[in-house]
Motif scaffolding. Sequence first.
Motif: not given
Ligand SMILES: [Zn+2]
Length: 293
Positions: A19-24, A66-68, A110-113
Amino acid sequence: MTTLEGAKPGPTAMVSALIHGNELCGAIALDRLLSTKFSPDRGRLIVAFANVAAFSRFDAAHPYASRFIDEDMNRLWSRETLNGTRKSTELARARELRQFAESADFLLDIHSTSLPAPAMLLCGSREKGRILAAKMGYPFHVVADIGHTSGVRLRDFGAFNNGASAKSSVLVECGQHFDKNSPTVALKSIVAFLKACGMLDDTPEQFPALPRRRGQKFIEVSHAITIRSDGFAFSREFRCFETIAKAGTRFAQDGTREIVTPYDDCVLVMPARQPLRGQTAVRLGRYVAGGKD
Ligand SMILES: [Zn+2]
Protein backbone atom coordinates in the motif's frame (compact mmCIF):
# COMPACT_ATOMS: atom_id res chain seq x y z
CA MET A 1 -3.66 -9.86 -7.73
CA THR A 2 -3.72 -13.62 -7.21
CA THR A 3 -6.28 -15.86 -5.57
CA LEU A 4 -5.22 -19.04 -3.78
CA GLU A 5 -8.02 -21.56 -3.27
CA GLY A 6 -8.06 -23.94 -0.32
CA ALA A 7 -9.14 -27.57 -0.71
CA LYS A 8 -12.12 -27.05 1.60
CA PRO A 9 -14.66 -24.24 1.81
CA GLY A 10 -14.07 -21.40 4.23
CA PRO A 11 -13.85 -17.65 4.53
CA THR A 12 -12.30 -15.24 2.06
CA ALA A 13 -9.24 -13.39 3.33
CA MET A 14 -7.12 -10.74 1.70
CA VAL A 15 -3.46 -10.08 2.47
CA SER A 16 -2.16 -6.85 0.97
CA ALA A 17 1.37 -5.51 0.68
CA LEU A 18 2.86 -2.35 -0.85
CA ILE A 19 0.00 0.00 0.00
CA HIS A 20 3.11 2.12 0.59
CA GLY A 21 5.54 1.50 -2.25
CA ASN A 22 8.72 1.59 -0.15
CA GLU A 23 7.49 -0.87 2.50
CA LEU A 24 9.01 -3.99 1.02
CA CYS A 25 8.62 -6.65 3.73
CA GLY A 26 5.06 -7.61 2.81
CA ALA A 27 5.94 -7.99 -0.86
CA ILE A 28 8.94 -10.19 0.01
CA ALA A 29 6.72 -12.34 2.26
CA LEU A 30 3.97 -12.68 -0.35
CA ASP A 31 6.55 -13.51 -3.03
CA ARG A 32 7.79 -16.30 -0.74
CA LEU A 33 4.22 -17.49 -0.26
CA LEU A 34 3.58 -17.62 -4.00
CA SER A 35 6.94 -19.18 -4.87
CA THR A 36 6.33 -22.07 -2.46
CA LYS A 37 2.96 -22.89 -4.08
CA PHE A 38 1.20 -22.19 -0.81
CA SER A 39 -2.54 -22.61 -0.51
CA PRO A 40 -4.74 -22.35 2.59
CA ASP A 41 -6.39 -25.44 4.10
CA ARG A 42 -9.80 -23.76 3.87
CA GLY A 43 -11.27 -20.80 2.07
CA ARG A 44 -9.88 -18.37 -0.45
CA LEU A 45 -6.83 -16.15 -0.03
CA ILE A 46 -6.55 -12.99 -2.12
CA VAL A 47 -2.93 -11.83 -2.44
CA ALA A 48 -2.62 -8.18 -3.40
CA PHE A 49 0.45 -6.12 -4.32
CA ALA A 50 -1.13 -2.70 -4.02
CA ASN A 51 0.97 0.30 -5.11
CA VAL A 52 3.11 -1.46 -7.70
CA ALA A 53 3.54 1.79 -9.63
CA ALA A 54 5.25 3.48 -6.66
CA PHE A 55 7.23 0.33 -5.82
CA SER A 56 8.57 0.15 -9.39
CA ARG A 57 10.19 3.56 -8.79
CA PHE A 58 12.04 2.32 -5.71
CA ASP A 59 15.57 3.70 -5.61
CA ALA A 60 17.86 2.56 -2.80
CA ALA A 61 19.56 5.98 -2.89
CA HIS A 62 16.21 7.63 -2.02
CA PRO A 63 14.39 4.91 -0.10
CA TYR A 64 11.63 7.14 1.31
CA ALA A 65 10.69 8.71 -2.03
CA SER A 66 8.64 5.79 -3.37
CA ARG A 67 6.01 5.71 -0.59
CA PHE A 68 3.54 6.90 -3.24
CA ILE A 69 3.43 8.70 -6.59
CA ASP A 70 0.60 11.25 -6.22
CA GLU A 71 -0.87 10.67 -2.77
CA ASP A 72 -0.91 8.30 0.19
CA MET A 73 -2.86 5.18 -0.86
CA ASN A 74 -3.76 4.48 2.76
CA ARG A 75 -5.93 7.60 3.12
CA LEU A 76 -8.37 6.95 0.26
CA TRP A 77 -10.68 4.26 1.63
CA SER A 78 -13.94 6.12 2.11
CA ARG A 79 -16.86 5.60 -0.26
CA GLU A 80 -16.93 9.35 -0.95
CA THR A 81 -13.31 9.36 -2.13
CA LEU A 82 -13.54 6.09 -4.08
CA ASN A 83 -16.86 7.05 -5.70
CA GLY A 84 -15.74 10.62 -6.40
CA THR A 85 -14.43 12.10 -9.60
CA ARG A 86 -10.95 13.00 -8.38
CA LYS A 87 -8.11 11.21 -10.20
CA SER A 88 -4.64 10.09 -9.13
CA THR A 89 -2.37 7.11 -9.66
CA GLU A 90 -3.23 5.79 -6.21
CA LEU A 91 -6.98 6.37 -6.55
CA ALA A 92 -7.05 4.47 -9.84
CA ARG A 93 -5.35 1.51 -8.18
CA ALA A 94 -7.53 1.71 -5.07
CA ARG A 95 -10.62 1.61 -7.28
CA GLU A 96 -9.27 -1.60 -8.87
CA LEU A 97 -8.57 -3.17 -5.47
CA ARG A 98 -11.90 -2.13 -3.98
CA GLN A 99 -13.97 -5.11 -5.15
CA PHE A 100 -11.42 -7.52 -3.68
CA ALA A 101 -11.37 -5.72 -0.34
CA GLU A 102 -15.18 -5.74 -0.33
CA SER A 103 -15.27 -9.49 -1.01
CA ALA A 104 -12.98 -10.31 1.93
CA ASP A 105 -14.25 -11.45 5.32
CA PHE A 106 -10.82 -10.78 6.81
CA LEU A 107 -7.99 -8.45 5.83
CA LEU A 108 -4.33 -8.30 6.81
CA ASP A 109 -2.61 -5.18 5.47
CA ILE A 110 1.18 -5.38 5.75
CA HIS A 111 3.29 -2.29 6.45
CA SER A 112 6.60 -1.23 7.99
CA THR A 113 7.69 1.86 9.89
CA SER A 114 9.99 4.78 9.03
CA LEU A 115 11.70 4.67 12.41
CA PRO A 116 12.82 1.49 14.15
CA ALA A 117 9.88 0.21 16.21
CA PRO A 118 8.75 -3.13 17.62
CA ALA A 119 6.40 -5.09 15.37
CA MET A 120 2.77 -4.29 16.15
CA LEU A 121 -0.77 -4.94 15.05
CA LEU A 122 -3.07 -1.97 14.53
CA CYS A 123 -6.53 -3.38 15.22
CA GLY A 124 -8.73 -0.28 14.96
CA SER A 125 -11.18 0.93 17.56
CA ARG A 126 -13.73 -1.91 17.36
CA GLU A 127 -13.88 -4.90 19.69
CA LYS A 128 -13.81 -7.30 16.71
CA GLY A 129 -10.38 -6.01 15.70
CA ARG A 130 -9.04 -6.68 19.19
CA ILE A 131 -10.51 -10.17 19.10
CA LEU A 132 -8.81 -10.91 15.77
CA ALA A 133 -5.50 -9.55 17.10
CA ALA A 134 -5.81 -11.67 20.26
CA LYS A 135 -6.58 -14.78 18.19
CA MET A 136 -3.44 -14.12 16.14
CA GLY A 137 -1.36 -13.80 19.31
CA TYR A 138 1.45 -12.28 17.23
CA PRO A 139 3.05 -9.76 17.13
CA PHE A 140 3.38 -8.98 20.82
CA HIS A 141 2.20 -5.35 20.69
CA VAL A 142 -1.36 -4.45 19.65
CA VAL A 143 -2.46 -0.86 19.14
CA ALA A 144 -6.20 -0.11 19.18
CA ASP A 145 -6.21 3.08 17.19
CA ILE A 146 -8.47 5.59 15.53
CA GLY A 147 -6.78 6.13 12.17
CA HIS A 148 -5.82 9.50 10.71
CA THR A 149 -7.77 12.71 10.24
CA SER A 150 -6.20 13.02 6.77
CA GLY A 151 -8.15 10.07 5.33
CA VAL A 152 -9.46 6.52 5.79
CA ARG A 153 -7.09 3.56 5.78
CA LEU A 154 -7.74 0.28 3.96
CA ARG A 155 -7.92 -1.33 7.42
CA ASP A 156 -10.91 0.89 8.24
CA PHE A 157 -12.65 0.54 4.87
CA GLY A 158 -16.41 -0.08 4.80
CA ALA A 159 -17.55 -3.16 6.71
CA PHE A 160 -14.17 -3.61 8.42
CA ASN A 161 -14.94 -0.59 10.59
CA ASN A 162 -18.66 -1.29 10.98
CA GLY A 163 -19.46 -2.72 14.40
CA ALA A 164 -22.56 -4.49 13.02
CA SER A 165 -20.54 -6.48 10.46
CA ALA A 166 -18.54 -9.62 11.30
CA LYS A 167 -15.86 -8.65 8.76
CA SER A 168 -12.61 -7.87 10.53
CA SER A 169 -9.18 -6.51 9.68
CA VAL A 170 -5.79 -5.73 11.12
CA LEU A 171 -2.79 -3.81 9.87
CA VAL A 172 0.62 -5.12 10.83
CA GLU A 173 3.72 -2.95 11.16
CA CYS A 174 6.65 -5.34 10.76
CA GLY A 175 9.47 -3.10 12.05
CA GLN A 176 11.57 -0.57 10.18
CA HIS A 177 11.28 -0.52 6.36
CA PHE A 178 14.73 -1.85 5.67
CA ASP A 179 15.22 -4.06 8.72
CA LYS A 180 16.38 -7.47 7.47
CA ASN A 181 14.03 -9.16 9.94
CA SER A 182 10.85 -7.42 8.76
CA PRO A 183 10.01 -9.93 5.95
CA THR A 184 10.20 -12.73 8.54
CA VAL A 185 7.83 -10.78 10.80
CA ALA A 186 5.51 -10.35 7.80
CA LEU A 187 5.53 -14.10 7.05
CA LYS A 188 4.85 -14.99 10.69
CA SER A 189 2.02 -12.46 10.73
CA ILE A 190 0.46 -14.02 7.63
CA VAL A 191 0.58 -17.48 9.24
CA ALA A 192 -0.86 -16.17 12.53
CA PHE A 193 -3.58 -14.33 10.59
CA LEU A 194 -4.63 -17.34 8.49
CA LYS A 195 -4.73 -19.54 11.60
CA ALA A 196 -6.87 -16.94 13.40
CA CYS A 197 -9.23 -16.88 10.40
CA GLY A 198 -9.59 -20.67 10.57
CA MET A 199 -7.98 -21.07 7.15
CA LEU A 200 -4.75 -22.78 8.20
CA ASP A 201 -4.20 -25.56 10.75
CA ASP A 202 -0.41 -25.86 10.96
CA THR A 203 2.52 -23.64 10.04
CA PRO A 204 3.84 -24.91 6.68
CA GLU A 205 7.38 -26.22 7.23
CA GLN A 206 8.90 -23.81 4.72
CA PHE A 207 7.75 -20.86 6.86
CA PRO A 208 9.25 -19.60 10.13
CA ALA A 209 7.64 -21.02 13.27
CA LEU A 210 5.53 -18.68 15.38
CA PRO A 211 6.93 -17.89 18.83
CA ARG A 212 5.24 -19.48 21.83
CA ARG A 213 2.10 -17.58 22.74
CA ARG A 214 2.47 -15.08 25.55
CA GLY A 215 0.25 -12.27 26.72
CA GLN A 216 0.10 -9.46 24.19
CA LYS A 217 0.41 -5.85 25.25
CA PHE A 218 -2.62 -3.79 24.18
CA ILE A 219 -2.36 -0.03 23.85
CA GLU A 220 -5.56 1.95 23.42
CA VAL A 221 -4.99 5.13 21.43
CA SER A 222 -6.90 8.16 22.67
CA HIS A 223 -5.42 10.94 20.55
CA ALA A 224 -3.83 11.29 17.13
CA ILE A 225 -1.81 14.50 17.08
CA THR A 226 -2.24 16.17 13.69
CA ILE A 227 0.43 18.71 12.73
CA ARG A 228 -0.99 22.22 12.17
CA SER A 229 2.14 24.27 11.45
CA ASP A 230 5.41 24.11 9.55
CA GLY A 231 7.26 24.45 12.84
CA PHE A 232 6.58 21.10 14.50
CA ALA A 233 9.34 19.53 16.59
CA PHE A 234 9.50 16.88 19.28
CA SER A 235 11.22 18.00 22.47
CA ARG A 236 13.62 15.06 22.20
CA GLU A 237 14.08 12.00 20.03
CA PHE A 238 11.30 9.44 20.40
CA ARG A 239 11.21 6.02 18.75
CA CYS A 240 8.04 4.21 19.79
CA PHE A 241 6.28 3.11 22.97
CA GLU A 242 8.09 5.53 25.26
CA THR A 243 5.94 6.08 28.35
CA ILE A 244 5.79 9.56 29.86
CA ALA A 245 4.91 9.28 33.53
CA LYS A 246 3.24 12.62 34.30
CA ALA A 247 0.21 14.31 32.75
CA GLY A 248 0.99 17.80 31.44
CA THR A 249 4.55 16.98 30.32
CA ARG A 250 5.47 18.88 27.18
CA PHE A 251 6.81 16.51 24.52
CA ALA A 252 6.43 18.56 21.33
CA GLN A 253 5.92 22.07 19.99
CA ASP A 254 3.72 22.80 16.95
CA GLY A 255 4.39 26.42 16.01
CA THR A 256 3.19 28.34 19.07
CA ARG A 257 1.18 25.37 20.37
CA GLU A 258 2.73 23.36 23.19
CA ILE A 259 1.76 19.71 23.09
CA VAL A 260 1.55 18.00 26.46
CA THR A 261 0.61 14.56 27.67
CA PRO A 262 -3.12 14.41 28.54
CA TYR A 263 -2.73 11.83 31.34
CA ASP A 264 -0.20 9.94 33.42
CA ASP A 265 1.66 6.98 31.88
CA CYS A 266 1.00 8.21 28.36
CA VAL A 267 2.48 5.96 25.63
CA LEU A 268 3.82 7.51 22.41
CA VAL A 269 2.98 5.39 19.37
CA MET A 270 4.89 5.73 16.09
CA PRO A 271 6.25 9.28 16.10
CA ALA A 272 6.73 10.59 12.55
CA ARG A 273 10.24 10.55 11.13
CA GLN A 274 9.64 13.79 9.23
CA PRO A 275 6.72 15.71 10.74
CA LEU A 276 4.72 17.47 8.00
CA ARG A 277 1.73 19.81 8.28
CA GLY A 278 -1.58 17.95 7.97
CA GLN A 279 -0.09 14.58 8.85
CA THR A 280 -0.14 12.62 12.08
CA ALA A 281 2.84 13.44 14.30
CA VAL A 282 2.25 10.71 16.87
CA ARG A 283 -0.58 8.81 18.55
CA LEU A 284 -1.04 8.85 22.31
CA GLY A 285 -2.40 5.92 24.25
CA ARG A 286 -2.47 3.82 27.39
CA TYR A 287 -1.82 0.16 28.17
CA VAL A 288 -5.14 -1.65 28.69
CA ALA A 289 -6.31 -5.24 29.26
CA GLY A 290 -6.31 -7.28 26.03
CA GLY A 291 -9.15 -8.40 23.78
CA LYS A 292 -11.24 -11.48 24.45
CA ASP A 293 -10.05 -14.71 22.83
ZN1 LIG B 1 2.75 1.92 5.53
